[in-house]
Design an enzyme around this catalytic site. Sequence first.
Site, PDB file in Angstrom:
ATOM      1  N   GLU A 113       2.566 -14.858  38.105  1.00 18.55           N
ATOM      2  CA  GLU A 113       3.742 -15.244  37.232  1.00 18.55           C
ATOM      3  C   GLU A 113       4.979 -14.542  37.703  1.00 18.55           C
ATOM      4  OE1 GLU A 113       3.653 -13.140  33.030  1.00 18.55           O
ATOM      5  OE2 GLU A 113       1.317 -12.924  33.759  1.00 18.55           O
ATOM      6  N   LYS A 115       8.320 -12.340  37.728  1.00 21.58           N
ATOM      7  CA  LYS A 115       8.692 -11.148  37.125  1.00 21.58           C
ATOM      8  C   LYS A 115      10.135 -11.540  36.678  1.00 21.58           C
ATOM      9  CE  LYS A 115       8.812  -6.180  37.892  1.00 21.58           C
ATOM     10  NZ  LYS A 115      10.240  -5.912  37.393  1.00 21.58           N
ATOM     11  N   ASP A 117      13.712 -10.528  35.204  1.00 25.79           N
ATOM     12  CA  ASP A 117      14.693  -9.607  35.319  1.00 25.79           C
ATOM     13  C   ASP A 117      15.726  -9.548  34.048  1.00 25.79           C
ATOM     14  OD1 ASP A 117      15.739  -7.384  36.598  1.00 25.79           O
ATOM     15  OD2 ASP A 117      17.231  -8.702  38.071  1.00 25.79           O
ATOM     16  N   TYR A 222       5.637 -12.302  27.913  1.00 25.95           N
ATOM     17  CA  TYR A 222       4.381 -12.221  29.148  1.00 25.95           C
ATOM     18  C   TYR A 222       3.429 -11.794  28.924  1.00 25.95           C
ATOM     19  CZ  TYR A 222       6.695  -7.821  29.754  1.00 25.95           C
ATOM     20  OH  TYR A 222       7.223  -6.705  29.659  1.00 25.95           O
ATOM     21  N   LYS A 308       7.772  -7.142  44.568  1.00 25.96           N
ATOM     22  CA  LYS A 308       8.832  -7.270  44.649  1.00 25.96           C
ATOM     23  C   LYS A 308       9.665  -8.226  45.616  1.00 25.96           C
ATOM     24  CE  LYS A 308      10.344  -4.342  41.093  1.00 25.96           C
ATOM     25  NZ  LYS A 308      10.576  -3.098  41.054  1.00 25.96           N
ATOM     26  N   CYS A 402      51.313   0.979  38.392  1.00 25.21           N
ATOM     27  CA  CYS A 402      50.985  -0.647  38.822  1.00 25.21           C
ATOM     28  C   CYS A 402      51.507  -1.029  40.049  1.00 25.21           C
ATOM     29  CB  CYS A 402      51.462  -1.313  37.548  1.00 25.21           C
ATOM     30  SG  CYS A 402      51.596  -3.139  38.012  1.00 25.21           S
ATOM     31  N   CYS A 405      54.582  -3.568  39.357  1.00 30.31           N
ATOM     32  CA  CYS A 405      55.839  -3.342  38.814  1.00 30.31           C
ATOM     33  C   CYS A 405      56.207  -1.913  38.747  1.00 30.31           C
ATOM     34  CB  CYS A 405      55.929  -3.789  37.368  1.00 30.31           C
ATOM     35  SG  CYS A 405      54.755  -3.127  36.380  1.00 30.31           S
ATOM     36  N   CYS A 425      48.281  -1.502  33.233  1.00 27.88           N
ATOM     37  CA  CYS A 425      49.712  -1.447  33.353  1.00 27.88           C
ATOM     38  C   CYS A 425      50.278  -1.772  32.192  1.00 27.88           C
ATOM     39  CB  CYS A 425      50.182  -2.437  34.351  1.00 27.88           C
ATOM     40  SG  CYS A 425      52.066  -2.829  34.378  1.00 27.88           S
ATOM     41  N   CYS A 430      55.530  -7.354  33.061  1.00 25.63           N
ATOM     42  CA  CYS A 430      54.860  -7.063  34.691  1.00 25.63           C
ATOM     43  C   CYS A 430      54.658  -8.391  35.365  1.00 25.63           C
ATOM     44  CB  CYS A 430      53.564  -6.163  34.651  1.00 25.63           C
ATOM     45  SG  CYS A 430      52.819  -6.100  36.190  1.00 25.63           S
TER      46      CYS A 430
HETATM   47  P1  AMP Z   1       9.303  -1.995  36.538  1.00 27.17           P
HETATM   48  O1  AMP Z   1      10.288  -1.787  35.546  1.00 27.17           O
HETATM   49  O2  AMP Z   1       9.859  -2.308  38.068  1.00 27.17           O
HETATM   50  O3  AMP Z   1       8.056  -0.824  36.483  1.00 27.17           O
HETATM   51  O4  AMP Z   1       8.296  -3.157  36.481  1.00 27.17           O
HETATM   52  C1  AMP Z   1       7.502  -3.269  35.037  1.00 27.17           C
HETATM   53  C2  AMP Z   1       8.285  -4.034  34.060  1.00 27.17           C
HETATM   54  O5  AMP Z   1       8.562  -5.334  34.704  1.00 27.17           O
HETATM   55  C3  AMP Z   1       7.666  -4.275  32.784  1.00 27.17           C
HETATM   56  O6  AMP Z   1       7.825  -3.159  31.944  1.00 27.17           O
HETATM   57  C4  AMP Z   1       8.289  -5.583  32.185  1.00 27.17           C
HETATM   58  O7  AMP Z   1       9.427  -5.261  31.550  1.00 27.17           O
HETATM   59  C5  AMP Z   1       8.824  -6.311  33.364  1.00 27.17           C
HETATM   60  N1  AMP Z   1       8.236  -7.761  33.558  1.00 27.17           N
HETATM   61  C6  AMP Z   1       8.857  -8.718  33.849  1.00 27.17           C
HETATM   62  N2  AMP Z   1       8.413  -9.678  33.938  1.00 27.17           N
HETATM   63  C7  AMP Z   1       7.062  -9.352  33.801  1.00 27.17           C
HETATM   64  C8  AMP Z   1       5.815 -10.136  33.724  1.00 27.17           C
HETATM   65  N3  AMP Z   1       5.815 -11.560  34.070  1.00 27.17           N
HETATM   66  N4  AMP Z   1       4.716  -9.500  33.487  1.00 27.17           N
HETATM   67  C9  AMP Z   1       4.768  -8.186  33.247  1.00 27.17           C
HETATM   68  N5  AMP Z   1       5.932  -7.297  33.089  1.00 27.17           N
HETATM   69  C10 AMP Z   1       6.995  -8.070  33.570  1.00 27.17           C
HETATM   70 ZN    ZN Z   2      52.597  -3.841  36.210  1.00 28.23          ZN
END
Ligand code: AMP
Ligand code: ZN
Length: 671
Positions: A113, A115, A117, A222, A308, A402, A405, A425, A430
């Site tokens: 699945e 990951k 961010d 998740y 990653k 600045c 000016c 500034c 300005c």
């Molecule tokens: P890291 O922060 O690099 O250790 O990665 C772990 C973190 O990835 C977990 O604590 C989750 O917050 C995050 N994460 C994001 N997507 C997922 C997913 N699909 N399954 C599990 N963890 C996930």
């Molecule tokens: Zn200025």
Amino acid sequence: MASNAERHAALVREIEAHNYRYYVLDDPAVSDADFDALLRELREIEAREPALATSASPTQKVGGEVRAGVVKVKREHRMFSLDNAYSAEDMGEFVRRVREGLSDADVPRFCVEPKLDGASVEVVYDGGVIVQATTRGDGETGEDITENVRTIRGVPGTIPHTGKLTVRGEVVIFRKDLEVMNREREAEGLEPFANPRNAAAGAVRMMDPREVARRPLRALFYQAVEVEQRCDTHGAALAWLAELGLPTHRKEVVVPWDGVMAAIGAIDAARRDYPYETDGAVVKVDSFRQQAILGFTSKFPKWAVAYKFAAERATTVVRSIEINVGRTGALTPVAILDPVELSGTTVSRASLHNADQIRELDLRVGDRVVIEKAGEIIPQVLEVETSARTGALEPFAMPDTCPACGTKAVSRLLEEDRAEATLRCPNRNCPAQVMAKIHYFARRFAMDVASLGLVLVQQLVDAGMVRDVADLYVLDATRVASLDRMGKKSAENVIASIAASRERTLDRLLCGLGIPQVGQVAARQLAEEGETLERMLSWSPEDLRQHAGNIRGFGPKMVDSIAQFFADPVERSLMQKLVELGVGRPQPREAPAPEGPLTGSSFCVTGVLSRKRDDVHADLKARGATIHESVKKGTTYLVAGEKTGKTKLDQAKKHGTKVITEAELTELLGA
Ligand code: AMP
Ligand code: ZN
């Protein structure tokens, strides 16, 4: 007749279902106005019977009291971090270790699945409502962010499961929402967020839930904790969460070991089209029974790994550091780079935010640097290759004054008694600020004067023809024509396009004025409250505060900022001038319906129809009918498409509204 409580419960179910379609499936079934009508009705019921306005109610998504301080919570089950993999070899190694941990006959399948961010959260439901939400923190203990998570749209306040259920997920901001949000921040005179992760992580921990409610946060779950009683596999658990109406990413696939790399590749190939940032793929042993056999190391589950993706990076040389003066006077250093290709575009500038960041990076002009497109928005300098330094390079120092000016730069004091890292500034006249303000006023999301590009604005300011935005409306065509690279014809075009912007509505005007804290969305709300600038200027400071304070989602900080802006003599006289020049149209309320065969009747259209609902509305309006977003007292017809909700039909009965089918509507329209 249904009691308040019954009607309330039915409305909550309906609203949660719409939220799910909107925020999770991205496939809304009703218009925003329809949705607002439901919410309004819910609020009305709660006003009559305040006991129904529990924290689980969708009305509470606007956020409650400011938190008094950070509260740490020890959680029942530890939140682990994940071991990382960066290559097919690493993945092979992971699969091998999993197989070693299981008996030969016990062949694992893997759930792959995205990951996500963002910022991790854990949410505990009990009795069908949210009882606690926490950040990951150190895994054992997290920060209590229950009130904040309650404001996140798409996280249901109630679920149809009464036992205890702990779910984990990621709070994210969609890329398109971040774009809007960054424009808003620009309007507020704040630095844009470099990527959605920082924006989400910052927002989720804010102390004022009302502020959180204003952020476009989403949550995607998740993981369900300890649900072996109900599901055998992780994949099944994700499906169950979706069934409960919890937002999940819905992108998991379950494959045998030799399908893992292909599944990861598929996510990598598709992730640019995901609405959120995805920095990898998480691979989990699907069977809960096998997960239990495999267990944990001190840090990681042995049954999962995060693959990653390589971030898109490039190295180049910093040729100089320029100081940009913003609309609010903020002095921002910008690295000027040797042009380099990065994820499909040529990059020659990178934002450096402020002097602190340059110091932390130890960045000097002449350095070779690694840049990264974080969140594919603004390129960032990630690190300096100090080892590649030849010869002595001067450390960078922010100028004391600045660059535009020459006024001595200052730093604003923040609430917590510490000065902000950004230098400003302070000179309101300005030229760089004046220029940035005028350019901002003309931008697409504000007054939308396409002909007013940066170069022209610069010329107008340099020539002394324009000192503020009001001056734009009294420009003299012959003088404009005398500017470099201008001719009579183009000067006339410029003046005509500025004149046309007089017709913009108040929301755009307010947005263009750059009231601190007031971006596009807030400007529209404020405009609807104010109607015209003239009327707003006639308000006493107390009236203004009262009006602004009544607007949904306007917290005390916003109200203060608006009040300050309107009290400022310079801004006031500028606004006065704009009023006298006839700039800005009143904010439209509902457009009056034209006369037609259906004048006097009102329609509420609902359910699934063979045509787009907007088109049906347009046909009705063209014949003089009024549209009601919900069935209320005085609604003549309810057009009930397929799957019309029972609540709508009940309402129709209550108000004596005639229920008709789509076929009957077609007949009416034809007549
Ligand atoms: P890291 O922060 O690099 O250790 O990665 C772990 C973190 O990835 C977990 O604590 C989750 O917050 C995050 N994460 C994001 N997507 C997922 C997913 N699909 N399954 C599990 N963890 C996930
Ligand atoms: Zn200025």
